[in-house]
Design a protein around this motif. Structure first.
Motif, PDB file in Angstrom:
ATOM      1  N   ASN A 130       8.179  23.007  49.913  1.00 14.15           N
ATOM      2  CA  ASN A 130       9.375  22.616  50.659  1.00 14.15           C
ATOM      3  C   ASN A 130       9.911  21.255  50.233  1.00 14.15           C
ATOM      4  OD1 ASN A 130       9.509  24.955  52.279  1.00 14.15           O
ATOM      5  ND2 ASN A 130       7.880  24.156  53.583  1.00 14.15           N
ATOM      6  N   PHE A 131       9.450  20.716  49.101  1.00 11.89           N
ATOM      7  CA  PHE A 131       9.989  19.440  48.608  1.00 11.89           C
ATOM      8  C   PHE A 131      11.515  19.542  48.525  1.00 11.89           C
ATOM      9  CE2 PHE A 131      10.980  16.617  44.832  1.00 11.89           C
ATOM     10  CZ  PHE A 131      10.911  15.432  45.568  1.00 11.89           C
ATOM     11  N   GLY A 132      12.190  18.570  49.121  1.00 15.70           N
ATOM     12  CA  GLY A 132      13.663  18.575  49.120  1.00 15.70           C
ATOM     13  C   GLY A 132      14.263  19.425  50.231  1.00 15.70           C
ATOM     14  N   HIS A 133      13.430  20.201  50.922  1.00 16.25           N
ATOM     15  CA  HIS A 133      13.961  21.179  51.874  1.00 16.25           C
ATOM     16  C   HIS A 133      14.223  20.612  53.264  1.00 16.25           C
ATOM     17  CE1 HIS A 133      13.055  23.975  48.695  1.00 16.25           C
ATOM     18  NE2 HIS A 133      13.443  25.012  49.411  1.00 16.25           N
ATOM     19  N   THR A 134      13.468  19.603  53.690  1.00 12.22           N
ATOM     20  CA  THR A 134      13.706  19.056  55.026  1.00 12.22           C
ATOM     21  C   THR A 134      15.079  18.384  55.045  1.00 12.22           C
ATOM     22  OG1 THR A 134      11.345  18.752  55.366  1.00 12.22           O
ATOM     23  CG2 THR A 134      12.796  17.508  56.813  1.00 12.22           C
ATOM     24  N   PHE A 135      15.334  17.525  54.049  1.00  7.81           N
ATOM     25  CA  PHE A 135      16.673  16.942  53.920  1.00  7.81           C
ATOM     26  C   PHE A 135      17.703  18.037  53.615  1.00  7.81           C
ATOM     27  CE2 PHE A 135      13.970  13.237  52.612  1.00  7.81           C
ATOM     28  CZ  PHE A 135      14.354  12.354  53.622  1.00  7.81           C
ATOM     29  N   GLY A 136      17.325  18.954  52.742  1.00  9.56           N
ATOM     30  CA  GLY A 136      18.254  20.017  52.315  1.00  9.56           C
ATOM     31  C   GLY A 136      18.695  20.904  53.474  1.00  9.56           C
ATOM     32  N   HIS A 137      17.738  21.318  54.318  1.00  7.46           N
ATOM     33  CA  HIS A 137      18.103  22.144  55.481  1.00  7.46           C
ATOM     34  C   HIS A 137      19.045  21.395  56.406  1.00  7.46           C
ATOM     35  CE1 HIS A 137      14.408  25.068  55.240  1.00  7.46           C
ATOM     36  NE2 HIS A 137      15.342  25.339  54.353  1.00  7.46           N
ATOM     37  N   ALA A 138      18.823  20.081  56.548  1.00 10.38           N
ATOM     38  CA  ALA A 138      19.708  19.289  57.409  1.00 10.38           C
ATOM     39  C   ALA A 138      21.134  19.298  56.840  1.00 10.38           C
ATOM     40  CB  ALA A 138      19.181  17.864  57.528  1.00 10.38           C
ATOM     41  N   ILE A 139      21.248  19.185  55.526  1.00 12.19           N
ATOM     42  CA  ILE A 139      22.578  19.218  54.893  1.00 12.19           C
ATOM     43  C   ILE A 139      23.227  20.580  55.134  1.00 12.19           C
ATOM     44  CG2 ILE A 139      23.817  19.196  52.682  1.00 12.19           C
ATOM     45  CD1 ILE A 139      21.718  17.145  51.667  1.00 12.19           C
ATOM     46  N   GLU A 140      22.473  21.646  54.873  1.00  7.11           N
ATOM     47  CA  GLU A 140      23.029  22.995  55.057  1.00  7.11           C
ATOM     48  C   GLU A 140      23.489  23.227  56.497  1.00  7.11           C
ATOM     49  OE1 GLU A 140      19.566  25.152  53.035  1.00  7.11           O
ATOM     50  OE2 GLU A 140      21.218  26.581  52.880  1.00  7.11           O
ATOM     51  N   ALA A 141      22.619  22.855  57.456  1.00  7.68           N
ATOM     52  CA  ALA A 141      22.939  23.094  58.868  1.00  7.68           C
ATOM     53  C   ALA A 141      24.111  22.217  59.290  1.00  7.68           C
ATOM     54  CB  ALA A 141      21.717  22.821  59.748  1.00  7.68           C
ATOM     55  N   GLY A 142      24.090  20.973  58.860  1.00  6.25           N
ATOM     56  CA  GLY A 142      25.130  20.033  59.258  1.00  6.25           C
ATOM     57  C   GLY A 142      26.504  20.406  58.699  1.00  6.25           C
ATOM     58  N   MET A 143      26.535  20.941  57.483  1.00  9.00           N
ATOM     59  CA  MET A 143      27.803  21.347  56.876  1.00  9.00           C
ATOM     60  C   MET A 143      28.253  22.706  57.403  1.00  9.00           C
ATOM     61  SD  MET A 143      28.735  18.943  54.797  1.00  9.00           S
ATOM     62  CE  MET A 143      30.039  19.754  53.837  1.00  9.00           C
ATOM     63  N   GLY A 144      27.335  23.453  58.006  1.00 10.77           N
ATOM     64  CA  GLY A 144      27.610  24.859  58.353  1.00 10.77           C
ATOM     65  C   GLY A 144      27.097  25.710  57.216  1.00 10.77           C
ATOM     66  N   TYR A 145      26.216  26.668  57.532  1.00  8.64           N
ATOM     67  CA  TYR A 145      25.584  27.481  56.490  1.00  8.64           C
ATOM     68  C   TYR A 145      26.624  28.086  55.572  1.00  8.64           C
ATOM     69  CZ  TYR A 145      21.365  27.087  59.256  1.00  8.64           C
ATOM     70  OH  TYR A 145      20.294  26.606  59.946  1.00  8.64           O
ATOM     71  N   GLY A 146      26.393  27.973  54.272  1.00  9.21           N
ATOM     72  CA  GLY A 146      27.284  28.603  53.313  1.00  9.21           C
ATOM     73  C   GLY A 146      28.210  27.610  52.629  1.00  9.21           C
ATOM     74  N   GLU A 147      28.411  26.436  53.235  1.00  6.94           N
ATOM     75  CA  GLU A 147      29.277  25.431  52.606  1.00  6.94           C
ATOM     76  C   GLU A 147      28.621  24.903  51.323  1.00  6.94           C
ATOM     77  OE1 GLU A 147      32.403  23.993  52.985  1.00  6.94           O
ATOM     78  OE2 GLU A 147      32.560  25.873  54.097  1.00  6.94           O
ATOM     79  N   TRP A 148      27.431  24.351  51.474  1.00 11.07           N
ATOM     80  CA  TRP A 148      26.614  24.012  50.301  1.00 11.07           C
ATOM     81  C   TRP A 148      25.705  25.205  50.021  1.00 11.07           C
ATOM     82  CZ3 TRP A 148      24.622  18.638  48.775  1.00 11.07           C
ATOM     83  CH2 TRP A 148      25.594  17.664  49.008  1.00 11.07           C
ATOM     84  N   LEU A 149      25.512  25.543  48.785  1.00  6.57           N
ATOM     85  CA  LEU A 149      24.503  26.549  48.456  1.00  6.57           C
ATOM     86  C   LEU A 149      23.127  25.952  48.751  1.00  6.57           C
ATOM     87  CD1 LEU A 149      25.858  27.937  45.065  1.00  6.57           C
ATOM     88  CD2 LEU A 149      26.070  28.946  47.341  1.00  6.57           C
ATOM     89  N   HIS A 150      22.175  26.832  49.078  1.00  7.70           N
ATOM     90  CA  HIS A 150      20.823  26.370  49.383  1.00  7.70           C
ATOM     91  C   HIS A 150      20.269  25.484  48.260  1.00  7.70           C
ATOM     92  CE1 HIS A 150      16.729  26.347  50.851  1.00  7.70           C
ATOM     93  NE2 HIS A 150      16.301  26.893  49.726  1.00  7.70           N
ATOM     94  N   GLY A 151      20.425  25.934  47.023  1.00  6.36           N
ATOM     95  CA  GLY A 151      19.893  25.171  45.883  1.00  6.36           C
ATOM     96  C   GLY A 151      20.571  23.820  45.723  1.00  6.36           C
ATOM     97  N   GLU A 152      21.853  23.767  46.031  1.00  4.66           N
ATOM     98  CA  GLU A 152      22.563  22.482  45.965  1.00  4.66           C
ATOM     99  C   GLU A 152      21.985  21.512  46.980  1.00  4.66           C
ATOM    100  OE1 GLU A 152      26.945  24.125  44.467  1.00  4.66           O
ATOM    101  OE2 GLU A 152      26.537  23.966  46.616  1.00  4.66           O
ATOM    102  N   ALA A 153      21.755  22.018  48.183  1.00  2.00           N
ATOM    103  CA  ALA A 153      21.202  21.167  49.240  1.00  2.00           C
ATOM    104  C   ALA A 153      19.780  20.722  48.871  1.00  2.00           C
ATOM    105  CB  ALA A 153      21.208  21.913  50.572  1.00  2.00           C
ATOM    106  N   VAL A 154      19.021  21.624  48.252  1.00  2.00           N
ATOM    107  CA  VAL A 154      17.654  21.273  47.849  1.00  2.00           C
ATOM    108  C   VAL A 154      17.683  20.243  46.713  1.00  2.00           C
ATOM    109  CG1 VAL A 154      15.564  22.160  46.719  1.00  2.00           C
ATOM    110  CG2 VAL A 154      16.572  23.402  48.647  1.00  2.00           C
TER     111      VAL A 154
END
Lengths: 360, 360
Positions: free
Chosen positions: A244-268
């Protein structure tokens, strides 16, 4: 074609990696005991490959149907999962039915969870068609759907009976999705194999051009790293969490932007930049190493600056992540390049990272 | 208090049976490692026992919350399951959270499925408050919800970490629900223990009066029989399916009437009459034995005449049952009193049974 085995006792399964695998019926031999086969795909992937895959599966002499879902992370919810159950029940699927996930991570996660919970568990095969799913989500048995309050909050551990990664399907991927997949490739190097990270650094251009030989190596090495971790810790009691390296911050970005705005890999990708900064603050890696990793991520055309939600919002968003325990957030940090560990970190240091990376 | 162990390797757990168990904090010691505890109950049971149970659990020094769902089989669906997830996420539950199911089979099945799929699996304790759930649904790890096209179609195998059956809670049960629970007690005798069936026959009045000593024996022996079967076949590959005696016909009755019209136990009681008739047609048991079993079922104030849906509708309804394989329905029949087996039966013989029992 290369085949590697994920070693999980009586739940072990092969990962096949190569070209034109979709046409090779013998790779789907697990279907021989099935009463019927349902391909689950989406509106983007089904028109490209569903017919070819159907022809292959029909060679096994079983009835084959296709269920087509809308395409996108925002559809990874109960409502669309229900569409799978509706069709399975309408057309008489039973406990010996085989599901085949044909698509990216969303299709794999949803099909896997449908298989985990339909009649309390049926078998499924992963046919990942995106780089992200070939190097990450199709391996390891994590399945699930999103909840309005958090990503992948509802799901199951349910291993596929085979993963069939056809490298040719990557040729039709939009550049943005290819980059998103490369984020997880970089991650595997960063957390587990410094030499692989150097190889990625040198071969960045070939990877971005989807060169088949380069891609074959990237997918194979990623699957090897991931399956070794999963074999050691199937249900994420310990070492698996380092994936999950990069995923705790990444999930916050995805959720905060609304799922689908950033791709999962971009957020990671961006999350790894933040995770590297945090690792430096804990005196694990140097600023030079942070810069190097940031540069590799940037060279894959991935974002390296997080959205400016502010510190408080980031902390809230990370609080609902599955890795919290008794309210405490647990971060994956790099002990050194090629080795990760899990740590609780004082909020003050996390806020320093949020500030330094531009999130505040 | 009696305690028996369900033997499932590292998923083994104790079943405690006795009076006033709800007040005994040491029985809930599995909560010691939990970060928080959520009682899941319904609008009928929560007012009776949730406060007492909360007091007991608070002695363990953990935050305790209660989630109250509407009461009834018709609410055993995704929408109400979602209410559990909503509260868990709203109040910060994590992977170390413990769920406690306080109620009958619907609450147990839903709480168990919520535990199976929240963050891909957390722990839960069953506190069954109905006879049906004490003798049947709380033991064995079957969890799930209904789909409009079939009962328990979506779910998981997920074992509780303890079952705490407080016999005093049965005192507040409506007579109709007590009878429904006795159907499963009778079933355990019919499929696995002829001597127990004779004991039930002799003690019918004490059971209907909810006599504590009689009930203690009925619950204990039922749990022993069920847990032995579950230990031998956790995921229903073989012998476990014999626990479904009366259930193929019973599920058809429940689905055909609309879930909630007939209680599950009532449908199973009537389904056993039909299953016994079918067993006779296969030359396994005699008409006298069918009559005896029918009489025992009737003496528990259970219905013995199925609704007149007609043969075609019954066959359709049974077709979606989870026990079909390649479209073929598999029936549980009595080889003799005290021994069951699974069989595919020609439709013609099933229709004879439907006709003879009044379903046509």
């Amino acid at each position: 074609m290369k085949t590697l085995e994920v070693d999980l006792g009586d739940r072990s399964y092969p990962i096949h990696i190569g070209t034109d695998l979709i046409d090779q019926a013998q790779l789907f031999s697990a279907c021989e005991k099935a009463t019927s086969i349902y391909i689950v795909s989406n509106t983007t992937v089904a028109p490209l490959y569903a017919e070819r895959l159907t022809k292959t599966l029909e060679k096994l002499g079983k009835p084959v149907r296709t269920i087509v879902l809308p395409d996108g992370e925002s559809y990874k919810d109960w409502k669309n999962l229900q569409l799978i159950f509706d069709d399975l029940l309408k057309y008489g699927a039973d406990r010996q039915t085989m599901l085949v996930a044909l698509g990216g991570g969303v299709i794999g996660d949803m099909t896997g969870f449908a298989a985990a919970s339909f009649m309390r568990g049926i078998r499924f095969i992963q046919v990942p068609t995106t780089l992200l799913s070939q190097v990450d989500s199709s391996v390891g048995g994590k399945t699930g759907i999103n909840h309005p309050l958090g990503k992948n909050m509802i799901g199951a551990f349910h291993q596929p009976v085979a993963v069939i990664a056809d490298l040719n399907t990557l040729k039709t991927l939009p550049a943005r999705e290819l980059s998103a997949g490369l984020a997880e490739v970089v991650k595997h190097g960063a957390i587990a194999d410094a030499e692989f990270l150097s190889w990625i650094e040198v071969n960045a251009k070939a990877l971005l051009a989807c060169d088949t030989a380069a891609m074959a190596h990237a997918v194979l090495r990623s699957c090897e790293i991931k399956s070794a971790v999963v074999s050691a810790d199937e249900r994420e009691g310990g070492i698996r969490a380092t994936l999950n390296f990069g995923h705790t911050f990444g999930h916050a970005i995805e959720a905060g932007m609304g799922y689908g705005e950033w791709l999962h890999g971009e957020a990671v990708g961006c999350g790894m930049v933040m995770g590297a900064d945090l690792s430096k603050r804990l005196n694990f890696i140097t600023q030079d190493e942070v810069n190097r990793l940031t540069h590799i991520i940037q060279s894959m055309n991935l974002p390296i600056t997080p959205p400016k939600f502010g510190a408080q919002r980031y902390m809230e968003l990370m609080q609902v992540d599955k890795k919290t325990e008794g309210g405490q957030i647990r971060y994956v940090v790099l002990e050194k390049i090629g080795k990760a560990q899990i740590k609780s970190v004082p909020d003050a240091q996390v806020i320093e990272t949020l500030t330094a990376t531009g999130a505040v």
